[in-house]
Design an enzyme around this catalytic site. Structure first.
Site, PDB file in Angstrom:
ATOM      1  CE  LYS A 111      -3.850  -2.298   2.233  1.00  0.00           C
ATOM      2  NZ  LYS A 111      -4.479  -2.752   3.468  1.00  0.00           N
TER       3      LYS A 111
ATOM      4  CD  GLN B 182      -3.608  -4.440   6.607  1.00  0.00           C
ATOM      5  OE1 GLN B 182      -3.432  -3.500   5.831  1.00  0.00           O
ATOM      6  NE2 GLN B 182      -4.295  -5.522   6.264  1.00  0.00           N
TER       7      GLN B 182
ATOM      8  CG  ASP C  96     -10.068  -0.274   4.904  1.00  0.00           C
ATOM      9  OD1 ASP C  96      -9.888  -0.560   3.699  1.00  0.00           O
ATOM     10  OD2 ASP C  96      -9.380  -0.743   5.828  1.00  0.00           O
TER      11      ASP C  96
END
Ligand code: NAD
Length: 297
Positions: free
Chosen positions: A54, A98, A121
């Site tokens: 990422k 994460q 997200d």
């Protein structure tokens, strides 16, 4: 006729190209550089690989990447304090924590402490509610990637029968919601669904998000249907070593489907591309600027 293979790798490269163009324009016209902060707690090897990837792709499209690596035994208070700082940091437009988090941390509480406008997200309860009511939201990356590929392949999805196998908060449920918002007739199947073969056989679009290697055989698929395989499963090869497979049996599904995503090289690459797309979208919204077209739902 052989199915069209939907090349997620090439598609993701196109999305990254669009993001990079928009980032360059933002810099030139407004002096703004979108920034993505990624928070990793602990040393889970798979999470480390994702976070590295990422960060690398964020920089490649011209955005700023901020990585925060915390010890596995970080307290909830310390993690929440970091998120609070990132929420207030004007250089940070997207925040991603994460998952999974170590078990002593409450994932829901942590996710819901992120400013919804920076929740790239799309897991914050406000974004879930906005998506569920068809309002502008941050959209979870993997389902967004699937939607982009479906829209590209079909044009309009209106009236198509879609079956989503899997009801997770990360993939299955938001995927179903997105398809509903695009006027599909949507069925969500799951581990308790009776006669899955019959349910799948009615679908013009099948999204498999289960995590069971090759569980969907070709003879479940309606001829000409589009198969989007979200599953990523590592299985042993007879000759030794391992390989990645999806939730669909690729060879038999490709023989009847109209279009199919391979594993690897299908949905997988789209997820990070959509994270970058969400970050530039969040940045534009934060500054009241025009959002890039085609990069959100
Ligand atoms: P999950 O374990 O949270 O959910 C799995 C779902 O499958 C559950 O809702 C369950 O009801 C359903 N299920 C289980 N057994 C079933 C059965 N026999 N028949 C029908 N449904 C069944 O998983 P998830 O997080 O949604 O991920 C699903 C898969 O997608 C995994 O392989 C994961 O690795 C992959 N994934 C890929 C990406 C990507 O970027 N490509 C992103 C997220 C997840």
């Amino acid at each position: 006729m052989a199915a069209t293979v939907i090349d997620g790798k090439a598609f993701a490269a196109r999305v990254r190209g669009q993001v990079a163009e928009h980032v360059a324009r933002l810099k030139e016209e407004s002096g703004i550089i979108p920034g993505l902060a990624v928070v990793l707690v602990g040393e889970d090897p798979a999470s480390q690989v994702y976070v590295r990837s990422k960060g690398k792709q964020t920089v490649e499209v011209g955005m700023n990447s901020y990585e925060h690596k915390l010890d596995v035994d970080t307290s909830e208070a310390d993690l929440l304090a970091l998120i609070d700082r990132l929420n207030k940091d004007a250089d940070v437009h997207g925040i991603l924590v994460q998952l999974p988090l170590p078990s002593h941390l409450n994932e829901d509480m942590v996710i819901n402490s992120i400013d919804p406008a920076k929740d790239v997200d799309g897991f914050h309860i406000s974004n879930v509610g906005l998506l569920g009511t068809g309002q502008k939201s941050m959209v979870p990356c993997t389902p967004l990637g699937c939607l982009m590929m479906l829209r590209d392949h079909h044009g309009s999805l209106s009236g198509l029968n879609a079956v989503v196998i899997g009801r997770s908060n990360i993939v299955g449920k938001p995927m179903a919601q997105l398809l509903l918002n695009d006027s599909c007739t949507v069925t969500i199947a799951h581990s308790r669904t009776k006669d899955l073969a019959e349910v799948v056989g009615r679908a013009d679009i099948v999204i498999a998000a289960v995590g069971r290697p090759e569980m969907v055989p070709g003879d479940w698929i309606k001829p000409g249907a589009t198969v989007i395989d979200v599953g990523i499963n590592r299985i042993d090869k007879p000759e030794g070593g391992t390989r990645l497979v999806g939730d669909c049996d690729y060879a038999s599904c490709a023989a009847v489907a109209g279009a199919i995503t391979p594993v690897p090289g299908g949905v997988g690459p789209m997820t990070i591309a959509c994270l970058l797309a969400n970050t530039v979208t969040a940045c534009c919204r934060a500054h009241g600027l025009i959002e890039p077209q085609g990069l959100t739902a």
